[in-house]
Design an enzyme around this catalytic site. Structure first.
Site, PDB file in Angstrom:
ATOM      1  N   GLU A  17       0.817  -1.220   0.000  1.00  0.00           N
ATOM      2  CA  GLU A  17       0.000   0.000   0.000  1.00  0.00           C
ATOM      3  C   GLU A  17       0.844   1.261   0.000  1.00  0.00           C
ATOM      4  O   GLU A  17       0.510   2.236  -0.667  1.00  0.00           O
ATOM      5  CB  GLU A  17      -0.932   0.029   1.224  1.00  0.00           C
ATOM      6  CG  GLU A  17      -2.098  -0.939   1.146  1.00  0.00           C
ATOM      7  CD  GLU A  17      -1.670  -2.364   1.381  1.00  0.00           C
ATOM      8  OE1 GLU A  17      -0.594  -2.559   1.969  1.00  0.00           O
ATOM      9  OE2 GLU A  17      -2.410  -3.262   0.977  1.00  0.00           O
ATOM     10  N   HIS A  48     -11.936  -5.326   7.965  1.00  0.00           N
ATOM     11  CA  HIS A  48     -12.640  -5.154   6.690  1.00  0.00           C
ATOM     12  C   HIS A  48     -13.869  -4.286   6.899  1.00  0.00           C
ATOM     13  O   HIS A  48     -14.825  -4.380   6.134  1.00  0.00           O
ATOM     14  CB  HIS A  48     -13.052  -6.523   6.109  1.00  0.00           C
ATOM     15  CG  HIS A  48     -11.891  -7.400   5.763  1.00  0.00           C
ATOM     16  ND1 HIS A  48     -11.221  -8.144   6.687  1.00  0.00           N
ATOM     17  CD2 HIS A  48     -11.261  -7.633   4.588  1.00  0.00           C
ATOM     18  CE1 HIS A  48     -10.238  -8.799   6.105  1.00  0.00           C
ATOM     19  NE2 HIS A  48     -10.234  -8.506   4.830  1.00  0.00           N
TER      20      HIS A  48
END
Lengths: 367, 449
Positions: free
Chosen positions: A101, A171
């Protein structure tokens, strides 16, 4: 009031153990579609992930320099938001990045500074934290530190966020507050397919690095008549979804649908008229619309999924209190996620459900 | 019994051996002289054969059970299965001590089991029940045990942690090491390279293990990594490439590696393995690889079948023994599943446990649990902790005043108070809420609580 005896509790518990699956598959909200503005032309019934795909498709077509990348983006993305785009535009414009990322963000900033319209995807908002340094220290400050010589305005980061029912710690997070604290960025959260497409198209053309947090539960649950062509929804403008006189309720993303439901319930059952505002844009946020509304109604409830302490609601509550103090009938309240890491099994207790909101409405009206 | 023994094939009667030596594929070396490398064969006794076979078969059946229960929606959320990779954890565990530290990624069920958590606690954790090893709070990705630091959801985040664990091992100087496991996909995370540098610089007894199962979620190794020689990726740290489908190879390599890192500092082990399931239960696993590929790996390189065949051929195990182990394992899994399923959901007041030790201020807040006490233990939790680590854990038992303060700090809606008095779990709280609200708002047709 229903009294629960030990026997009933045990019966409920045993029923609960078997009924767990059926209870938990219900969503905590009901999506409420809007109509597309007539001037935007022909519409098509689309869900949010296809609306997003359409926005990226349009951008890839109109701007030759546009690139789209992220983890698994090439084959269509884990939510299918980029499905088919690689076949259409080639793998030098729609490509996968490895699992990094920080690298995705940094690489995206570089490509944007060089002039390419860069659409970077962070697969889940929960994974954005390795990229946090790049976004906050590089992207946000580029124009400022170079005295307007350079900027990475062509960067747009899009990331699925928010609760999905079974996401648990990593999540389900809503990290908009962390980025709202960074001058130099623009942050927005769409509530529907029409909003998602319009906001993305605005973000792509905006001269500042933008982060679009897309509530992932809406990808398939939200379906609307979405204009097929190109259109923009301005960043920094809040939407008044329902006019009211007694109280303003302020939210964004999935939570706005909970708020709309609450507004109809309390109107029907308690005769309270709620003004519902979707903030849409977290940074910059529309102070004018919000403060005008609160000055009109005199009461305010702010609600979001993120934990309450220092969630973006805190900024809203502080500003409303200082700007609208003399027009307030009651202190502004926040109904938000609890101050815990996003829970696994306790998610239904953590969420700011419509029942908590109804309770809050009653208490604020009685204050 | 006698008839069965007499009628058994002659082969299994005659060739019973108490130990045998297994050769395996040579280990590839990076920055290690061939003479100094790990051995290319290992001895297995018949007790060890039974142990390794049982462990691998238990993990396999446990994962298949999890697959079945996920499809029945008993397990929800994210579930990453380890079947195909059993040789990695069983091989490594049987080469190290309980005092060595292990930390791994989210594909953690196999490791949780070998590090000492019974199947029922692993399954109960997947179901989100109180019996689970993390009290139902962690789910599939966050399981812990003595000497096992999880179970980590964020890719690559566990590796610098593993370096820290290695530092502690060096500091306490008890001859222990740390093993930090990550996958081929994680090998591109920046923080892993930071961990390499720290451990080499400070000569930490850290083994970095790349469980290379050929796919980073849906992307094959050659599409996500510029270099697929993961054992060489750390450059200045020596590395070895081991056949991760051969439990004896993994065990021997780990035994050697433990001695190596205690003398020389960090080492990188790449275990070449394979997973039969997709990345997680949401991934069918066939959109980026063919079904034929999966089937052929199962037929030719399965760690359990391979080990079984070698043990039977070497006379360490008989076919009957194997059959009875299989039956026992099946029975065990069924029994443990039943026990896990009958465990209750965590109580509602558990939502605010274990956030901050010592808690926040006691000021009650209407809309949040800001003022709730943290870190309270319940008796079953105490029992489990005592069982696993009598020395490491000093629990504080739950007192009456703790319980009173807890219920006082609950959300002030009367629904919650009632539900907590009934001491029922999350589901009955929801059912309760639904009943209350239906009675208060009879005209609204709202299904979900």
């Amino acid at each position: 009031m229903i009294g629960v005896t030990r026997k009933t509790a045990r019966a409920m518990l045993s029923r609960g153990v078997n009924a767990t699956a059926s209870v938990r598959t219900h969503m905590h909200f009901k999506f409420q579609p809007d109509d597309a503005p007539a001037e935007l032309g022909a519409t098509e019934k689309t869900n949010m992930c296809n609306a997003i795909k359409s926005a990226i498709d349009i951008q890839l077509a109109r701007d030759e320099s546009t690139i789209v990348f992220g983890e698994d983006v090439k084959f269509g993305g884990v939510f299918r938001c980029t499905d088919g785009l690689m076949d259409k535009y080639g793998s030098d414009r729609v490509f996968n990045s490895p699992l990094c990322e920080q690298g995705i963000a940094g690489f995206g900033i570089g490509a944007a500074v060089a002039g390419a319209c860069t659409i970077a995807e962070i697969q889940f908002a929960d994974y954005i934290f390795p990229a946090f340094d790049q976004i906050v220290n590089e992207a946000a400050k580029y124009r400022y530190r170079s005295g307007n010589e350079f900027d990475c305005g062509k960067l747009t980061i899009r990331s699925p966020c928010a609760a999905v029912g079974h996401g648990a710690h990593y999540h389900s997070q809503s990290p908009e507050a962390y980025f709202a604290h960074t001058p130099g960025l623009k942050v927005c959260v769409p509530r529907s397919p029409i909003q998602a497409k319009g906001l993305l198209l605005s973000a792509f053309e905006d001269d500042n690095p933008c982060i679009v947090f897309e509530p992932k539960i809406l990808y398939r649950a939200a379906e609307e008549q979405v204009p097929v062509g190109h259109y923009k929804i301005p960043l920094g403008k809040a939407d008044v979804l329902r006019e009211g006189t007694d109280m303003t309720m302020l939210s964004w993303g999935t939570q706005i649908h909970v708020v709309r439901e609450v507004a109809s319930i309390v109107e029907e059952e308690l005769g309270i008229s709620i003004e519902v505002i979707d903030l849409v844009s977290i940074l910059p946020w529309d102070r004018e619309t919000v403060c005008n509304s609160v000055s009109k109604t005199g009461r305010c409830i702010i609600t979001h999924e993120a934990p309450i302490t220092c969630g973006f609601g805190a900024e809203l509550q502080a500003t409303i209190t200082s700007e609208c103090f003399f027009d307030l009938e009651a202190p502004p309240q926040r109904v938000c996620g609890l101050d815990t890491p996003f829970p696994h099994v306790h998610e239904p207790l953590y969420m700011p459900t419509k029942w908590k909101l109804i309770q809050a409405v009653k208490e604020v009206m009685d204050a | 019994m006698l008839r069965r023994v007499l009628s058994a094939p002659l082969r299994s009667l005659n060739r019973f051996a108490s130990s045998a030596s297994f050769d395996f594929n040579p280990v590839l070396l990076h920055d290690i002289a061939p003479a100094d490398g790990p051995p290319s064969s290992g001895t297995v006794t018949s007790e060890e054969a039974i142990k390794y076979y049982t462990q691998m078969q238990t993990i396999r059946r446990m994962e298949l059970k999890a697959d079945q229960l996920y499809k029945q929606k008993v397990i929800r959320g994210f579930c990453h299965l380890y079947d195909g990779q059993e040789a990695c954890c069983v091989g490594m565990e049987n080469a190290i001590e309980g005092t060595d530290d292990v930390i791994t990624s989210y594909r953690a069920h196999g490791w949780t089991y070998v590090r000492g958590i019974p199947v029922k606690e692993v399954l109960a954790e997947l179901f989100g029940r109180d019996l689970g090893c993390a009290r139902g709070r962690g789910g599939s990705m966050h399981m812990y045990a003595d000497g096992f630091y999880g179970g980590n959801g964020i890719v690559g985040a566990q590796v610098p942690l593993g370096a820290g664990l290695a530092w502690n091992q060096k500091y306490t100087n008890n001859g222990g090491i740390s093993i930090s496991i990550y996958g081929d996909g994680a090998a591109s995370q920046g923080q892993i390279f930071e961990a390499y540098n720290l451990s080499k610089l400070w000569k930490l007894p850290a083994i970095f293990v790349c469980e290379n199962n050929q796919y980073g979620m849906g992307t094959s190794v050659d599409r996500h990594s510029a270099s697929t020689e993961f054992y060489k990726r750390a450059g200045y740290i020596p590395g070895i490439l081991v056949d991760g489908m051969d439990v004896v190879a993994v065990r021997e390599a780990t035994k050697w590696a433990k001695k190596f890192v205690l003398e020389n500092g960090p080492l990188l082990i790449e275990l070449k393995t394979y997973r039969y399931h997709g990345h997680s239960m949401s991934d069918p696993g066939t959109s980026y690889r063919t079904r034929d590929e999966v089937q052929s790996m199962k037929k030719t390189l399965d760690p359990i079948t391979g080990f079984r065949k070698r043990c039977i051929d070497a006379g360490l195990l008989t076919a009957d023994q194997v059959k009875s182990i299989d039956k026992e394992v099946k029975k065990l899994i069924e029994a443990e599943t039943g026990e896990a399923l009958s465990s209750p959901e965590p109580s509602m007041d558990g939502i605010a446990h274990n956030i901050v030790k010592g808690g926040f201020s006691k000021k009650k807040s209407i809309f949040s649990l800001n003022g709730v006490i943290a870190s309270l233990s319940f008796s079953s939790h105490l029992e489990r902790k005592k069982r696993h680590s009598p020395n490491r854990y000093r629990p504080r038992s739950l007192s009456k005043s703790d319980l009173a303060t807890l219920t006082a700090h609950m959300s002030t809606t009367s629904t919650c108070k009632r539900a907590s008095r009934a001491s029922s779990g999350v589901t009955s709280y929801l059912l309760n809420q639904q009943k209350i609200c239906e009675s208060q708002f009879p005209s609204t047709h709202l299904r979900n609580p």
